[in-house]
Write an enzyme that holds these catalytic residues in place. Sequence first.
Site, PDB file in Angstrom:
ATOM      1  N   CYS A   1      39.212  33.677  28.632  1.00 22.00           N
ATOM      2  CA  CYS A   1      38.169  33.691  29.587  1.00 22.00           C
ATOM      3  C   CYS A   1      36.924  34.263  28.653  1.00 22.00           C
ATOM      4  O   CYS A   1      35.767  34.022  29.174  1.00 22.00           O
ATOM      5  CB  CYS A   1      38.340  34.985  30.921  1.00 22.00           C
ATOM      6  SG  CYS A   1      38.810  36.542  30.047  1.00 22.00           S
ATOM      7  N   GLU A   7      37.999  38.691  38.660  1.00 26.35           N
ATOM      8  CA  GLU A   7      37.626  38.478  37.540  1.00 26.35           C
ATOM      9  C   GLU A   7      37.971  36.984  37.140  1.00 26.35           C
ATOM     10  O   GLU A   7      38.935  36.723  37.197  1.00 26.35           O
ATOM     11  CB  GLU A   7      38.318  39.449  36.332  1.00 26.35           C
ATOM     12  CG  GLU A   7      38.437  40.872  36.489  1.00 26.35           C
ATOM     13  CD  GLU A   7      36.578  41.395  36.311  1.00 26.35           C
ATOM     14  OE1 GLU A   7      36.063  40.679  35.441  1.00 26.35           O
ATOM     15  OE2 GLU A   7      36.346  42.111  37.008  1.00 26.35           O
TER      16      GLU A   7
END
Length: 527
Positions: free
Chosen positions: A301, A264
């Site tokens: 993020c 990720e």
Amino acid sequence: MITGKNHIGNRTSAEGAVTFKTFNPILNGENDHIYTEASNDEVNHAVELATTAFKKFRSISGTEKAAFLNAIADEILALDDTLVQVYCSETGLPEGRARGERGRTVGQLRSFATLVEQGSWIEATIDTAIPDRKPMPRSDIRKMLVPLGPVVVFGASNFPLAYSTAGGDTAAAFAAGCPVIVKSHPMHAGTGELVSQAIIKAAERTGMPNGVFSNLNSSGIEIGQKLVMHPGVKAVGFTGSIRGGRALYDMAAQREEPIPVFAEMGSINPVVILPEALEKRGDSLAKTYAGSITLGTGQFCTNPGLLLGIKGDALTNFTQELGKEILQIEPSVMLHPNIIGAYEHNKNKALSQANINVVAKYDDEVKTNFARQVVTTVKGKTFLENPTLHHEVFGPFSLVVQCENAAQLEEIISSLEGQLTGTVISENDEAENYPNIIAALQNRVGRIIFNGVPTGVEVCPSMVHGGPYPSSTDSRFTAVGIHSIKRWVRPFSYQDWPNELLPDELKNENPLAINRTINGELSRKNI
Ligand code: NAP
């Protein structure tokens, strides 16, 4: 108590020659504890123990795994203020954030405990035999999900609890039946060690095999690379930068036995602000987005790094308001010198690109390790022609793109790399008039948000946290929520296997009373 040692199964060990310390970004100095990087032998030992532990752990019951996961949650809570203090000293993040992230971590562990206790997640699928089928009889075939084997987990520095030692990847891997070896993040090694001790205590208390968990210190990339290349490791979970995730993905693909790397990674999370919404709510959107861009010093993020609109007075007004609002926000500290260094480097790289205009740039003096926020703007054509502007600047930075028209907006969205999220800001039914733009956005992201901000990821079964490359290496899976367990399992079929030798999940009597698909019908019935 922090020892600075590696935890290899239920034993501590510090055979390596390299030592390091963590850093307090607020005090701008190293913390006291000394950590010893794992040696080659310790890496091998952790993997060997995990391989042995897997023989037992792969088939323990859902109830036993649930007890283990709940015990980890309990042990983390029992660390209480000690954990919070170490977390804060290693990150500069406030106490409230530490407690909030701890709550999220504990919640994730408990949600996996519930999942495995209920048991239906293994997707039992049974097609019973048809001996008199013509021209060929059909065999009895029964399928379920089984664990892959030892998993290596790398956490990111911006989530020392929820995406680290006992974070989502580890919780999901344990739930699946996979032992875990954590490559500890050097910037929160103390937080990592305390959580490791909680996991090991929980493992001992609930009778899990020694080696179901190990935590290895490292101050550089070598230990992680050795782990990924070790033949005993069967899968990797990574949260961090695109550069790191991609390097590990490539290494894993080159192994004699390639293994999956679920990475990720970074994302700029495009936000499309449609014209009517810009016209009617530009000022309030500017305030909201100034908050979202600077939340946690931009160290999420899901930070909105790219705002897209169609050029005109409303977009100009919004952009100027955003600039004013962002300058009202007091700069805050970043996690560690490497992150602030990367922020300064990437920000300056973006600022040095041709035809980029600075809307607002915090210029006052700030304390060491504090980040100064920036809002920039470019024309659509400039953005399309310059791939550097498409890259993440991890920190409080955002770029407003002024598109010529709706067609160029769609072209820009289609040109983007894969993203974790996309957001549409729309007035009432306005979005209905832009089906191509919505479809283009949907094609580039893992989650689409209507009239909100991308920051903030709810942990629930319907959440998708992942997306097309490079936001993740495999857009078919989520890293958040119970369905993230699917990264650590593979489907496995039994053909004509005697009932008494089948696992309980697939036995005729359905002793676990789980949901199963029997000859195409979902039920809890016996056979
Ligand atoms: P990072 O620098 O990539 O580090 C993450 C971990 O990977 C560290 O343990 C690091 O080890 C290791 N690593 C990095 N490059 C490696 C390589 N080439 N080989 C082996 N190991 C390597 O990331 P970070 O600075 O901690 O976190 C910030 C980044 O994470 C941002 O880009 C952010 O967008 C991303 N992030 C993504 C998500 C998501 O869910 N998509 C969530 C949070 C953060 P060393 O530190 O020892 O080098």
